[in-house]
Design an enzyme around this catalytic site. Structure first.
Site: not given
Lengths: 557, 318, 291
Positions: A11-12, A113, A207, A228, A238, A241, A361, A378
Site C-alpha cells: 500500500a505504498g 538533484f 516480500d 545512498h 536517510l 540528496e 520498487e 517516486l
C-alpha cells in the site's frame, strides 16, 4: 475464499496509485498490506520527484539523464514513457492536494538533484514521500478502495503459468487465508533489509519480489543494489540528496571536498553510485572519520534555508545524529537504499506470468538500469502504478475467473503451522544479523569474486540453518516473530539471487562495481540478468537492453 | 559510550491465552543514544520473542510505534531511553489509551481512531475539471503554511490516546480528526473549504477542554488544539448557535462592557434557562458570599480597552 | 519582591477568598503586589476563539502596563498565566504579530517591549522567594496532612510556552507542600484537566473528568486537594457534589486554593482565609490541623 478481480500487495505509492486507477476503471479491487497504508515505506522518501516542467527543460533531457544515470542499462522505451508522463503524473498529485514547495509566483518549485542536468526535482520541503503518500491515501479513501490492513502475503499462487491469487496471514488473528484474484499486482517495495546497513524501514524485506521468485517468476537485475551516499552514521537513517541539491558539501578528514577527484563537474551531485564509491574509497584509504564516515557540511546554507528546505533533515540530524547541521557537520556513510532489480515487467506492468503485474520498487521495467537517479523512484511509482492498475483492470474485465487450487492454501497453512509448532531451533534474528553483515561486507559497494564466493557459501549455510528456524512464539494472535521469521526467509532467497547475479556479471556498471572487473563492458554485458529459481539455486539467463536513441557512452560527471 | 542498566516495566496481555493483563520487568543495558524502540527490539530478540509491538521506519515518520512511555503517548523510536530513566527512574511501557481492544501487549486496535478520521471527509475536494491537465493550482508557500503544518501529521494516535475529553466523551471526534479537517479548510484548493465547519459542531468541536496534551504529545508539532481553536473561530464567525459559540459571544460582550468579566451575566447569557439546573448551587453560593454580583464596575480606562475592539477590527480587515 | 499583580476576574468576583488569602500571604512574606487595576480580562482561552488578535492586543496592553512599572507580572490563576504566556510567546516569536500589535497599541499611546515576565504565585514562591526560606516562615505546619496537588493544564502545558518545569514529572507543587509540612499524595490525574473549559458547554463530560480525579485523589488517601487555578476550583469545589453524584461516587474532598494553603501554614487565621465560602466544607481538615 476471498475473491476479487484484482488484489494489490503493498500500500505504498505504487500500490495505491494502481488501486485508484483500477477502481476508476470499474474493477473490483482490494489492497493487501502488512502495515496500515500510511506506515508504508513510501512515507519515508524525502528529496523529491522529477519532471521536466520548465520550458527550458525537456522530457528528452530528463530521459537522457536517466539513461546515463542508469549506466545505459535502462530500457529506453520505458524511460521515454516515464519522462513524457512525468508532468501529468505530478500535476495530478498537486490537483489532489499534495503540498509541494512553491516558487515565488506560486508554481511548483524544483531543485537540482544528483545526475540531473537541470533542476527538475519537485519537492515538498524534504518530506516529499510523506506528502505524496498522505495525498494518495486520502484519494484511496475517497474512492472507497478496500484495504486488508495488516495482512501479510506469504505466497503467490501460480498454476499453469497463470496467476490464481495468493495466500496471506491475517496478522491479528493468525488465520491463513486464500485470496483468489484474476490479477495480482505486486507493489510491496524493495529489499533493503537484506542488508544490515540500510536506510529502509525494518519492514522493507522484499516480500513481493521473493514471492514472485518462489512462484517461478524470473527476477531481473538483482545485482544492482543502490547505496545512498548520505545516511546518518550508525543508524543509517536517510539524509536526503536534497541536502546536496541545496548546496551541501561532502568533506573528508583533511577538510577536502573530495568529490573533486571523482566527479569534477557535478561534484556532490554526481550519480549516487559514483558518490557512494567515492566516500567508501576515502574511508578505506584512511581519510574518513571514526565509525567509518565522512562529513556533510550544510553550515554555509544558513539556518533560514535549512529550516525552509531541509527541516526534516535538521530534525533527524539533531535527534538521531546528535548534531545540529546549522552549526555542525553531519557524520554520514553510505548504506543500502534502493533495489533497482525486481520482477520484470513490460511498459504496462505485466510480469511474465499471466495475470501477474508489478509496479514500484519491486518491479524492474527497467527505468533505473544499473543505478537510479534521485527523484525518479517516486516518479516510477505513480507512472507505472497507474499503468499497472489500468492494465490489470483491462485484463480482469476480459479474463474468465480462474480457479484457486485448494492444495496451495492447505500446504501454506501446514508450512506455517509446522513453523509455529517447532519448539527449538535457530533464532531468525541471529540469521538475519549474520545475513545482513555478510551482504554489506561482501556484496556491497565494492565487490570481488573472492568475497562474493564467501558470501555465497555463507548464505547457503544460513539457508540450511533457516530450515531449522524457531519462531520462539507459538501464539497465533498478532505474532510478529512469525512475520519477522517469514521475512528473513524471503531475504535469504533474494540474497542468493543477488549474489549469483553479481558473481556472474564480470564487469562494473552503475551500482555494481567489481574490483576484479572495474570496467564497464558493453560488448559482453549490455544486457539484463534474469534469475529463475531451481532446486540447485538461481539459474541465470540474459535479455537485451532496449535502446531507442542513446548509444552507450563514457559516463563521467 | 557509557552504558547503564535500565529497568523496563512492560504491559503484557495476550487474549489468546487466558492470562490477565500484567506487567513484566526486563533489564536492558542502554547507552546515551538508544531509543526505547531499540531497547524493545533488543528485548524481543534477546530475551522474549513474544513481546509484541508495531514498528517500521525507526525514524519518526511512519507513526507505527506510538505507545505510552511513562504514562504519556510517544513514539518509541523518538524517545531516548536514558532520558526516560533520568526523569522517572524506570521505563513504564504501555499500549495507547482511548483505543480498544488491546490486540496484544503494546498493539491496540486503532479502529476507533481511523473511524473518527473518516468522519470528516478526509480528502481534498478538488476541482475535477482540472483532471488530466498539466497546469498546477497556483499557491504560494505562505498560503500553504497552515495546511503544511497540519499535514505533518503522521496519524500516530498519540494525541488521540492522551486526549482527556475523548476519555469521557466518545462523541468527541478527537484532535487528529479536527486537525485533519482544518488542513483542508485552510487549503485554498478545497472546493468545500469553510463549508466543512458547520458539521463539526455535532462531531464535538466545542468538546475540546484545552488540556493541551495533544500539543505536548504530538511528535510532529501539529498542535491540534490550535487547529480546533481556528475552527471554532470560523464556526463563531459563521454564526454558530451552539452553546460554545454563545459563550464566546457573551464573553466578548462582557469584556467589552466591563474590562474584567461580569461572571454572573456571562453565566446567565451562556446558560440561559438551563441555569435552572444550578438553582441549588446559586442559592448555596449566595448564602456563602460566593455569588458574583450582577453589577460589576468597569475597570479604570475602560474606554481605552473598548477602543481596541474597534482598532483591531480595522487591523484584521487589512 | 515586588510584582505587577494580575488577580484575574474570578478572584475579584466569585472567589474573593482567593483574593483575600493572597493578600494575607503577601503581607506575611513581605511581597509587594501592585495591582494592575486597569488591566482587562486575559481572555481565558475563550476570547481567543472569537477574536484572537484582539485577545493578543488586550493582553499586550496589560504587559505594557507592567513594563511601564518595570515589574514582572504575577498571577494567582493558572489560566491567566497560561493564556497570557501564550500571547507573549506568540508576540515574541512572530515579528509580524509584534508589529501589528504595537501598531494598535500606539493608538492608545503605549507599546509592548517584550521584556515582561509572567509568573504564577507557585513559581514565585518556589523560585523567587525560595522554599528553604518559606519553610522558616511556617507557623502552623500542615502536620502530615495528605495533600493532593492538582496542577491542571495551563500551569504545565504547552512546555515551550510555560517553560517552568516539565509536564512529565513536575515537582514544584509537591516540594511546596513538603516545605509547608504536608505530605504530597500521588494519584492519576494530577496533571490532567478539571473540565472547566467545557463546564458551561458540556457539563456532563466536565463532571466526569473532575469526579474521576477527585476520586483518585481520595482513593490515594488525600485529606484535601489544592489547586493553583480558581477556574479549577469552581469545577472541583462548587460543582463537586454534582460531579460526584453523576458518577455515583459518595465522598467529599475539600479543595483549597494555593494561597489558602500557604496562608494556613504561615499562621493566618483560618477565618481570614475564607474557607467558609467553599461549598465542600474544609471543617474536617481545619479540625485536624488545630489539634
Amino acid at each position: 475464499m476471498i475473491k476479487h478481480d484484482i488484489v494489490i500487495v503493498g500500500a505504498g505509492l505504487a500500490g495505491l496509485r494502481a488501486a485508484i486507477e483500477a477502481k476508476e476503471k470499474g474493477a473490483d479491487v482490494a489492497v493487501l498490506s502488512k502495515l496500515h497504508p500510511v506506515r508504508s515505506h513510501s512515507d519515508q522518501a524525502q528529496g523529491g520527484i522529477n519532471a521536466s516542467l520548465s520550458e527550458d527543460d525537456s522530457w528528452e533531457k530528463h530521459a537522457f539523464d536517466t539513461v546515463k544515470g542508469s549506466d545505459y542499462l535502462a530500457d529506453q522505451d520505458a524511460v521515454e514513457l516515464m519522462c513524457k508522463d512525468a508532468p501529468r503524473a505530478i500535476i495530478e498529485l498537486e490537483h489532489w492536494g499534495a503540498l509541494f514547495s512553491r516558487t515565488e509566483t506560486g508554481r511548483l518549485a524544483q531543485r537540482p538533484f544528483g545526475g540531473a542536468g537541470f533542476p527538475r526535482t519537485c519537492f515538498a520541503a524534504d518530506k516529499t514521500g510523506h506528502v505524496l503518500q498522505t495525498t494518495i491515501f486520502e484519494q484511496v479513501k475517497k474512492n472507497g478502495v478496500h484495504v486488508y490492513e495488516e495482512w501479510f502475503a506469504t505466497s503467490l499462487v501460480v498454476e499453469d503459468n497463470v496467476c490464481r491469487g495468493l495466500t496471506a496471514i491475517e496478522i491479528v488473528t493468525g488465520e491463513v487465508h486464500g485470496v483468489q484474484a484474476k490479477a495480482v499486482i505486486l507493489a510491496a517495495g524493495g529489499a533493503g533489509r537484506v542488508y544490515n546497513r540500510t536506510t529502509n524501514s525494518l519492514t522493507t524485506t522484499g516480500d513481493g519480489i521473493a514471492m514472485a521468485y518462489n512462484a517461478g517468476v524470473p527476477l531481473e537485475d538483482m545485482e544492482f543494489v543502490q547505496f545512498h551516499p548520505t545516511t546518518l552514521c550508525g543508524s543509517n537513517i536517510l539524509i536526503s540528496e536534497a541536502a546536496r541539491g541545496e548546496g551541501g558539501y561532502l568533506v573528508n578528514s583533511l577538510g577536502e571536498r573530495f568529490m573533486k577527484k571523482y566527479a569534477p563537474d557535478r561534484m556532490e551531485l554526481a550519480a549516487r553510485d559514483i558518490v557512494a564509491r567515492a566516500e567508501e574509497t576515502e574511508i578505506r584509504e584512511g581519510r574518513g572519520f571514526e565509525d567509518e564516515c565522512v562529513h556533510l557540511d550544510l553550515r554555509h546554507l544558513g539556518e533560514a534555508k535549512i529550516n525552509e528546505r531541509l527541516p526534516t533533515i535538521r530534525e533527524l540530524a539533531v535527534y538521531f545524529g546528535g548534531v545540529d547541521p546549522v552549526e555542525e557537520l553531519i557524520p554520514v556513510q553510505p548504506a543500502q537504499h534502493y533495489t533497482m532489480g525486481g520482477v520484470p515487467t513490460g511498459l504496462d506492468g505485466a510480469a511474465p506470468v499471466e495475470g501477474l503485474y508489478a509496479a514500484g520498487e519491486c518491479a524492474c521495467v527497467s527505468v533505473h538500469g544499473a543505478n537510479r537517479l534521485g527523484g525518479n523512484s517516486l516518479l516510477d511509482t505513480i507512472v507505472f502504478g497507474k499503468r499497472a492498475g489500468a492494465k490489470a483492470a483491462e485484463y480482469a474485465k476480459e479474463a474468465s475467473v480462474v480457479s484457486f487450487p485448494d492444495i496451495a492454501l492447505k500446504e501454506e497453512t501446514q508450512r506455517i503451522e509446522t513453523l509455529l509448532n517447532r519448539k527449538e531451533g535457530v533464532k531468525a534474528s541471529e540469521i538475519k544479523k549474520a545475513l545482513g553483515s555478510t551482504m554489506f561486507d561482501k556484496v556491497g559497494i565494492f565487490r570481488h569474486k573472492r568475497e562474493l564466493e564467501i558470501a555465497k557459501r555463507n548464505v547457503a549455510a544460513l539457508k540450511r540453518q533457516f530450515t531449522n528456524v524457531c519462531v520462539m512464539d507459538s501464539s497465533r494472535r498478532f505474532n510478529t516473530s512469525l512475520i519477522e521469521t517469514l521475512e528473513v526467509g524471503f531475504a535469504l532467497d533474494l540474497a542468493e539471487v543477488i549474489i549469483a547475479s553479481a558473481l556472474a556479471r564480470r564487469e562494473s556498471r552503475g551500482a555494481h562495481y567489481r574490483l576484479d572487473y572495474p570496467k564497464r563492458d558493453d560488448t559482453k554485458w549490455l544486457k539484463h540478468t534474469l534469475a529463475v529459481r531451481t532446486a540447485e539455486g538461481p539459474k541465470l539467463s540474459y535479455k537485451p537492453v532496449t535502446i531507442t536513441r542513446w548509444q552507450p557512452e563514457e559516463r563521467g560527471y | 559510550m557509557k552504558t547503564q542498566e535500565a529497568v523496563f516495566r512492560i504491559f503484557r496481555f495476550n487474549p489468546e491465552l487466558s492470562e490477565k493483563p500484567h506487567y513484566q520487568t526486563f533489564q536492558v543495558k542502554i547507552d546515551n543514544r538508544m531509543t526505547v524502540l531499540d531497547a524493545l527490539e533488543d528485548i524481543k530478540h534477546e530475551q522474549d520473542a513474544t513481546l509484541t509491538f508495531r514498528r517500521s521506519c525507526r525514524s519518526g515518520i511512519c507513526g507505527s510505534c506510538a505507545m505510552k512511555i511513562n504514562r504519556l503517548a510517544k513514539l518509541a523510536c523518538k524517545t531516548r531511553a536514558k532520558t526516560e530513566m533520568d526523569n522517572h527512574g524506570e521505563i513504564l511501557v504501555e499500549p495507547m489509551e482511548n483505543m480498544s481492544p488491546i490486540l496484544r501487549d503494546l498493539t491496540v486496535d486503532m479502529g476507533e481512531f481511523w473511524r473518527e478520521i473518516d468522519r470528516g471527509t478526509p480528502w481534498l475536494v478538488w476541482e475535477e475539471t482540472l483532471a488530466g491537465t498539466i497546469k498546477e493550482n497556483l499557491l504560494t508557500n505562505q498560503q500553504q503554511r497552515v495546511p503544511d503544518t497540519l499535514a505533518n501529521c503522521i496519524m500516530c494516535g498519540c494525541c488521540f490516546s492522551d486526549c482527556v475529553s475523548r476519555v469521557f466523551d466518545k462523541n468527541f471526534t478527537g484532535p487528529a480528526s479536527l486537525a485533519k479537517i482544518h488542513r483542508f479548510v485552510a487549503d485554498p484548493r478545497d472546493e468545500v473549504g469553510e463549508k466543512r465547519v458547520p458539521t463539526l459542531v455535532e462531531m464535538g468541536l466545542w468538546s475540546c477542554t484545552h488540556c493541551y496534551f495533544c500539543w505536548s504529545q504530538c511528535p510532529r508539532d501539529v498542535r491540534p488544539v490550535a487547529a480546533i481553536s481556528a475552527l471554532r473561530i470560523l464556526s463563531f464567525n459563521a454564526g454558530d448557535t451552539n452553546q460554545g459559540a454563545r459563550h464566546v459571544r457573551a464573553f466578548m460582550n462582557s469584556v467589552k462592557g466591563t474590562g474584567m468579566l461580569n461572571e454572573a451575566r456571562l453565566y446567565l447569557e451562556t446558560m440561559r434557562w438551563t441555569m435552572l439546573r444550578d438553582l441549588d448551587l446559586i442559592v448555596k453560593m449566595a448564602t456563602r458570599g460566593k455569588a458574583p454580583s450582577l453589577f460589576v464596575r468597569p475597570i479604570p480606562k475602560i474606554e481605552e480597552a473598548r477602543s481596541l475592539f474597534q482598532l483591531t477590527r480595522g487591523a484584521r480587515q487589512k | 519582591m515586588r510584582y505587577a499583580y494580575f488577580p484575574g476576574c474570578v478572584a475579584k468576583s466569585s472567589a474573593p477568598e482567593l483574593y483575600n488569602s493572597t493578600a494575607q500571604v503577601a503581607l506575611r512574606l513581605g511581597v509587594e503586589l501592585v495591582e494592575l487595576t486597569a488591566a482587562s480580562c486575559c481572555g481565558t482561552g475563550v476570547l481567543n476563539e472569537g477574536d484572537p488578535f484582539l485577545n493578543t492586543v488586550l493582553n499586550a496592553r496589560t504587559f505594557a502596563m507592567a513594563e511601564d512599572m518595570n515589574l514582572d507580572i504575577i498571577t494567582i490563576c493558572s489560566t491567566c498565566q497560561g493564556v497570557m504566556r501564550q500571547d507573549k510567546w506568540r508576540l515574541d516569536n512572530d515579528s509580524n504579530l509584534f508589529a501589528k500589535t504595537n501598531e494598535a497599541l500606539a493608538k492608545i499611546n503605549t507599546q509592548y517591549k517584550g521584556k515582561v515576565e509572567i509568573k504564577h504565585l507557585l513559581w514565585a514562591l518556589v523560585e523567587d522567594y525560595g522554599l528553604a526560606k518559606l519553610e522558616q516562615q511556617v507557623e502552623r505546619p500542615l502536620k502530615g496532612s495528605k495533600v493532593a496537588p492538582f496542577y491542571g493544564c495551563y500551569i504545565l502545558r504547552p512546555n515551550e510556552v510555560v517553560q517552568f518545569e516539565s509536564h512529565e514529572n513536575p515537582t514544584s507543587f509537591e516540594r511546596l507542600i513538603t516545605a509547608l509540612g504536608g505530605e504530597p499524595v500521588s494519584y492519576d490525574g494530577k496533571t490532567k484537566c478539571c473540565g472547566f473549559p467545557i463546564l458551561f458547554v458540556q457539563r456532563e463530560t466536565a463532571f466526569e473528568m473532575s469526579a474521576a480525579y477527585l476520586n483518585n485523589a481520595k482513593q490515594a488517601g488525600a485529606d484535601f486537594m489544592v489547586t493553583p487555578c480558581p477556574l479549577c476550583h469552581i469545577s472541583l469545589d462548587l460543582y463537586q457534589k454534582k460531579s460526584v453524584k453523576r458518577m455515583k461516587f459518595d465522598f467529599q474532598l475539600p479543595v483549597m486554593h494555593l494561597s489558602q494553603m500557604v496562608g494556613l501554614a504561615l499562621g493566618v487565621e483560618p477565618a481570614r482565609l475564607g474557607f467558609a465560602r467553599h461549598l465542600v466544607s474544609m471543617a474536617p481538615v481545619l479540625r485536624e490541623l488545630s489539634r
